[in-house]
Design a protein around this motif. Structure first.
Motif, PDB file in Angstrom:
ATOM      1  N   THR A  17       0.587  -1.210   0.111  1.00  0.00           N
ATOM      2  CA  THR A  17      -0.093  -0.019  -0.164  1.00  0.00           C
ATOM      3  C   THR A  17       0.755   1.253  -0.123  1.00  0.00           C
ATOM      4  N   GLN A  18       1.992   1.218   0.698  1.00  0.00           N
ATOM      5  CA  GLN A  18       2.597   2.400   0.928  1.00  0.00           C
ATOM      6  C   GLN A  18       3.586   2.748  -0.165  1.00  0.00           C
ATOM      7  N   SER A  19       4.225   1.495  -0.939  1.00  0.00           N
ATOM      8  CA  SER A  19       4.851   1.675  -2.036  1.00  0.00           C
ATOM      9  C   SER A  19       4.044   2.311  -3.047  1.00  0.00           C
ATOM     10  N   ALA A  20       2.874   1.762  -3.230  1.00  0.00           N
ATOM     11  CA  ALA A  20       1.969   2.402  -4.294  1.00  0.00           C
ATOM     12  C   ALA A  20       1.467   3.859  -4.074  1.00  0.00           C
ATOM     13  N   LEU A  21       1.242   4.134  -2.800  1.00  0.00           N
ATOM     14  CA  LEU A  21       1.033   5.460  -2.630  1.00  0.00           C
ATOM     15  C   LEU A  21       2.287   6.500  -2.919  1.00  0.00           C
ATOM     16  N   LEU A  22       3.574   6.115  -2.522  1.00  0.00           N
ATOM     17  CA  LEU A  22       4.635   6.779  -2.930  1.00  0.00           C
ATOM     18  C   LEU A  22       4.999   6.892  -4.262  1.00  0.00           C
ATOM     19  N   GLU A  23       4.537   5.930  -5.064  1.00  0.00           N
ATOM     20  CA  GLU A  23       4.763   5.945  -6.552  1.00  0.00           C
ATOM     21  C   GLU A  23       3.617   6.853  -7.099  1.00  0.00           C
ATOM     22  N   GLU A  24       2.463   6.910  -6.612  1.00  0.00           N
ATOM     23  CA  GLU A  24       1.551   7.860  -7.106  1.00  0.00           C
ATOM     24  C   GLU A  24       2.129   9.433  -6.814  1.00  0.00           C
ATOM     25  N   LEU A  62       5.264  10.366  -6.267  1.00  0.00           N
ATOM     26  CA  LEU A  62       6.128  10.711  -7.167  1.00  0.00           C
ATOM     27  C   LEU A  62       5.864  10.961  -8.570  1.00  0.00           C
ATOM     28  N   VAL A  63       5.277  10.341  -9.181  1.00  0.00           N
ATOM     29  CA  VAL A  63       4.906  10.517 -10.715  1.00  0.00           C
ATOM     30  C   VAL A  63       4.102  11.588 -10.891  1.00  0.00           C
ATOM     31  N   ALA A  64       3.190  11.883  -9.829  1.00  0.00           N
ATOM     32  CA  ALA A  64       2.409  13.408 -10.054  1.00  0.00           C
ATOM     33  C   ALA A  64       3.314  14.471  -9.887  1.00  0.00           C
ATOM     34  N   ARG A  65       4.485  14.274  -9.345  1.00  0.00           N
ATOM     35  CA  ARG A  65       5.622  15.524  -9.417  1.00  0.00           C
ATOM     36  C   ARG A  65       6.489  15.332 -10.579  1.00  0.00           C
ATOM     37  N   GLY A  66       6.395  14.560 -11.643  1.00  0.00           N
ATOM     38  CA  GLY A  66       6.956  14.285 -12.621  1.00  0.00           C
ATOM     39  C   GLY A  66       8.436  13.369 -12.567  1.00  0.00           C
ATOM     40  N   HIS A  67       8.407  12.490 -11.429  1.00  0.00           N
ATOM     41  CA  HIS A  67       9.560  11.719 -11.301  1.00  0.00           C
ATOM     42  C   HIS A  67       9.498  10.408 -12.053  1.00  0.00           C
ATOM     43  N   VAL A  68      10.537   9.773 -12.520  1.00  0.00           N
ATOM     44  CA  VAL A  68      10.419   8.573 -13.360  1.00  0.00           C
ATOM     45  C   VAL A  68      10.444   7.448 -12.296  1.00  0.00           C
ATOM     46  N   VAL A  69       9.474   6.828 -12.127  1.00  0.00           N
ATOM     47  CA  VAL A  69       9.445   5.617 -11.063  1.00  0.00           C
ATOM     48  C   VAL A  69       9.623   4.245 -11.584  1.00  0.00           C
ATOM     49  N   LEU A  70      10.184   3.689 -11.117  1.00  0.00           N
ATOM     50  CA  LEU A  70      10.285   1.998 -11.059  1.00  0.00           C
ATOM     51  C   LEU A  70       9.917   1.373  -9.781  1.00  0.00           C
ATOM     52  N   ARG A  71       8.598   0.833  -9.577  1.00  0.00           N
ATOM     53  CA  ARG A  71       8.113   0.011  -8.663  1.00  0.00           C
ATOM     54  C   ARG A  71       8.178  -1.577  -8.807  1.00  0.00           C
ATOM     55  N   THR A  72       9.152  -2.101  -7.935  1.00  0.00           N
ATOM     56  CA  THR A  72       9.362  -3.520  -8.121  1.00  0.00           C
ATOM     57  C   THR A  72       9.144  -4.451  -6.684  1.00  0.00           C
ATOM     58  N   ILE A  84      11.424   2.121  -6.199  1.00  0.00           N
ATOM     59  CA  ILE A  84      10.720   1.690  -4.938  1.00  0.00           C
ATOM     60  C   ILE A  84      10.585   0.275  -4.933  1.00  0.00           C
ATOM     61  N   GLN A  85      11.058  -0.129  -4.048  1.00  0.00           N
ATOM     62  CA  GLN A  85      10.994  -1.986  -3.858  1.00  0.00           C
ATOM     63  C   GLN A  85      10.645  -2.582  -2.744  1.00  0.00           C
ATOM     64  N   ASP A  86       9.594  -3.390  -2.807  1.00  0.00           N
ATOM     65  CA  ASP A  86       9.114  -4.111  -1.719  1.00  0.00           C
ATOM     66  C   ASP A  86      10.089  -5.336  -1.369  1.00  0.00           C
ATOM     67  N   ARG A  87      10.944  -5.155  -0.158  1.00  0.00           N
ATOM     68  CA  ARG A  87      11.811  -5.918   0.276  1.00  0.00           C
ATOM     69  C   ARG A  87      13.071  -5.972  -0.422  1.00  0.00           C
ATOM     70  N   ASP A 124       4.555  11.246   6.091  1.00  0.00           N
ATOM     71  CA  ASP A 124       5.871  11.112   6.653  1.00  0.00           C
ATOM     72  C   ASP A 124       6.868  10.454   5.772  1.00  0.00           C
ATOM     73  N   ILE A 125       6.526   9.440   5.035  1.00  0.00           N
ATOM     74  CA  ILE A 125       7.440   8.891   4.110  1.00  0.00           C
ATOM     75  C   ILE A 125       7.821   9.668   2.978  1.00  0.00           C
ATOM     76  N   GLN A 126       6.888  10.748   2.265  1.00  0.00           N
ATOM     77  CA  GLN A 126       7.045  11.565   1.568  1.00  0.00           C
ATOM     78  C   GLN A 126       7.979  12.638   1.662  1.00  0.00           C
ATOM     79  N   GLY A 127       7.853  13.015   3.139  1.00  0.00           N
ATOM     80  CA  GLY A 127       8.800  14.127   3.551  1.00  0.00           C
ATOM     81  C   GLY A 127      10.089  13.713   3.378  1.00  0.00           C
ATOM     82  N   ARG A 128      10.407  12.221   4.013  1.00  0.00           N
ATOM     83  CA  ARG A 128      11.674  11.773   4.107  1.00  0.00           C
ATOM     84  C   ARG A 128      12.292  11.624   2.538  1.00  0.00           C
TER      85      ARG A 128
END
Length: 237
Positions: free
Chosen positions: A37-44, A46-56, A111-114, A215-219
């Motif tokens: 859940t948190q990986s998906a929220l962070l990806e969303e 970042l993408v909204a701010r124009g970043h290229v994201v790989l979630r794996t 963004i990587q899960d584990r 909190d994650i977005q801020g860091r």
């Protein structure tokens, strides 16, 4: 067992180029804590701010890894603890070499899960194979690559188990382990975070999901700002 572990680096596997501008963020914690859940929220975000994201994810983030994932999580027969640790390391070596390092070299946010901390917690502590041995094995497999940020979502294993029960899905081999196993895994995750506070962000996974995401977005934003500042200095030089 001894492995020569190289210094952490973002150089693409097998390449001689300098450090890349990508950012590597991993999510750790026990099963059912909300990593996906948190990986998906962070990806969303970042993408909204124009970043290229790989979630794996690991295991299973590469074609070879999909086959290994089926063995380590769903194989019905016995998998010896050392064999399990080696399978995870093999998955990790292939995944980093063929998926993660190339993305980082292109400047993506990964963004990587584990990642390797899961192996240290699950195989090192849960399977009682030893923290140093499992960590060195993983670092050797990935040529020393460490994340810029590791988000540890911490939750009491019994609460996490209730969440998994609510999903009404069959447990994999690790999820099906007894409570004492998951208690050991949680304790090891917290010990790893305490030993490396600059890399880890430890959050109470019982909190509201939106607050955790903030909190994650801020860091992550702080890391992105630091990356941009360093890139500006390098350009000026």
């Amino acid at each position: 067992m001894t492995f020569e572990v190289p210094e952490a680096t973002y150089a693409p596997a097998g390449a001689a180029s300098g450090p890349a501008t990508g950012l590597f963020v991993t999510f750790e914690g026990g099963d059912g804590v909300g990593k996906t859940t948190q990986s998906a929220l962070l990806e969303e975000w970042l993408v909204a701010r124009g970043h290229v994201v790989l979630r794996t994810r690991e295991p299973g983030g590469s074609e070879v890894g999909v086959l290994i994932r089926d063995i380590v999580l769903h194989h019905r027969g016995e998998v010896a603890p050392r064999a399990e640790a080696l399978l995870y390391a093999a998955d990790r070596a292939q995944h980093i070499a063929t998926v993660v390092r190339p993305a980082l070299s292109r400047g993506a946010v990964v963004i990587q899960d584990r990642y390797l901390d899961s192996s240290v917690a699950y195989q090192g502590a849960g399977r009682v194979l030893g923290r140093d041995e499992v960590r060195d094995l993983s670092l050797w497999a990935v040529e020393g690559l460490l994340p810029d940020l590791t988000v540890l979502l911490d939750l009491d294993p019994s609460t996490a188990r209730d969440r998994l029960d609510a999903d009404d899905k069959p447990f994999d081999r690790l999820e099906a382990e007894q409570g004492a196993f998951h208690d050991s895994v949680r304790a090891e995750f917290l010990a790893l975070a305490a030993a490396d506070p600059e890399r880890f962000l430890v959050l109470d996974a019982a909190r509201v999901s939106a607050d955790l995401a903030t909190d994650i977005q801020g860091r992550v934003q702080l890391l992105l700002d630091d990356r941009d500042e360093r890139a500006a200095v390098d350009t000026a030089d």
